[in-house]
Design a protein around this motif. Structure first.
Motif, PDB file in Angstrom:
ATOM      1  N   SER A  48      48.704  39.542  39.543  1.00 49.54           N
ATOM      2  CA  SER A  48      48.862  40.824  38.842  1.00 49.54           C
ATOM      3  C   SER A  48      47.641  41.730  38.909  1.00 49.54           C
ATOM      4  O   SER A  48      47.704  42.866  38.451  1.00 49.54           O
ATOM      5  CB  SER A  48      49.257  40.573  37.384  1.00 49.54           C
ATOM      6  N   GLY A  49      46.547  41.243  39.458  1.00 48.05           N
ATOM      7  CA  GLY A  49      45.355  42.079  39.585  1.00 48.05           C
ATOM      8  C   GLY A  49      44.449  41.976  38.379  1.00 48.05           C
ATOM      9  O   GLY A  49      44.802  41.433  37.334  1.00 48.05           O
ATOM     10  N   SER A  50      43.246  42.539  38.537  1.00 46.15           N
ATOM     11  CA  SER A  50      42.264  42.458  37.456  1.00 46.15           C
ATOM     12  C   SER A  50      42.438  43.562  36.418  1.00 46.15           C
ATOM     13  O   SER A  50      41.883  43.487  35.327  1.00 46.15           O
ATOM     14  CB  SER A  50      40.841  42.486  38.020  1.00 46.15           C
ATOM     15  N   VAL A  51      43.199  44.602  36.763  1.00 44.37           N
ATOM     16  CA  VAL A  51      43.530  45.655  35.798  1.00 44.37           C
ATOM     17  C   VAL A  51      45.038  45.817  35.763  1.00 44.37           C
ATOM     18  O   VAL A  51      45.745  45.489  36.723  1.00 44.37           O
ATOM     19  CB  VAL A  51      42.850  47.010  36.134  1.00 44.37           C
ATOM     20  N   ARG A  63      43.846  49.010  31.806  1.00 38.96           N
ATOM     21  CA  ARG A  63      42.944  48.147  31.042  1.00 38.96           C
ATOM     22  C   ARG A  63      42.717  46.857  31.821  1.00 38.96           C
ATOM     23  O   ARG A  63      43.469  46.525  32.732  1.00 38.96           O
ATOM     24  CB  ARG A  63      43.495  47.836  29.658  1.00 38.96           C
ATOM     25  N   GLU A  64      41.678  46.161  31.424  1.00 42.15           N
ATOM     26  CA  GLU A  64      41.388  44.874  32.042  1.00 42.15           C
ATOM     27  C   GLU A  64      42.530  43.912  31.722  1.00 42.15           C
ATOM     28  O   GLU A  64      43.031  43.863  30.593  1.00 42.15           O
ATOM     29  CB  GLU A  64      40.071  44.328  31.482  1.00 42.15           C
ATOM     30  N   ASN A  65      42.935  43.168  32.728  1.00 41.70           N
ATOM     31  CA  ASN A  65      43.986  42.176  32.552  1.00 41.70           C
ATOM     32  C   ASN A  65      43.527  41.161  31.494  1.00 41.70           C
ATOM     33  O   ASN A  65      42.445  40.590  31.617  1.00 41.70           O
ATOM     34  CB  ASN A  65      44.234  41.480  33.906  1.00 41.70           C
ATOM     35  N   PRO A  66      44.317  40.913  30.441  1.00 34.18           N
ATOM     36  CA  PRO A  66      43.935  39.924  29.426  1.00 34.18           C
ATOM     37  C   PRO A  66      43.666  38.538  30.016  1.00 34.18           C
ATOM     38  O   PRO A  66      42.828  37.794  29.508  1.00 34.18           O
ATOM     39  CB  PRO A  66      45.131  39.891  28.475  1.00 34.18           C
TER      40      PRO A  66
END
Length: 113
Positions: A48-51, A63-66
């Motif tokens: 899903s990516g880092s954001v 936003r930043e990926n939880p």
């Protein structure tokens, strides 16, 4: 649960003095769990990516990926737990830890795919 028989963590626990071995084994169990969770989080981040796009009502932003936050926190916690487990080992010269080099190679050579 990860296989516990004779993995690198078990080898370290065998070297821990008897009075601290119970705690070392408990820590090893937690570290194994962290290892498994880190693998899952890393896969999720890759997929899903880092954001991520976040929507709340009319607001929409990146936003930043939880999962990335959890991954970062877990890496730090795992490092601290590993250091604590190693602190249970008796103080010895470096030469006595040569047989742990295989374990270090195992950990540093891991691919968490």
């Amino acid at each position: 649960m990860a296989k516990e028989s004779k993995d690198g963590y078990s080898k370290i626990c065998e070297r821990v003095p008897e009075d601290k071995r119970y705690l070392a084994k408990k820590l090893a169990t937690e570290i194994r769990f962290m290892d498994q969770t880190i693998i899952k989080l890393k896969t999720q981040i890759r997929e899903s990516g880092s954001v991520e796009e976040f929507k709340q009502g009319k607001q929409q932003f990146l936003r930043e990926n939880p999962a990335l936050k959890s991954y970062t926190a877990l890496i730090k916690a795992r490092s601290a737990a590993y250091s604590q487990m190693l602190s249970f080992l008796p103080k010895q010269s470096k030469e006595t830890f040569d047989d742990l080099d295989d374990f270090d190679d195992f950990v540093t050579g891991r691919d968490y795919d």
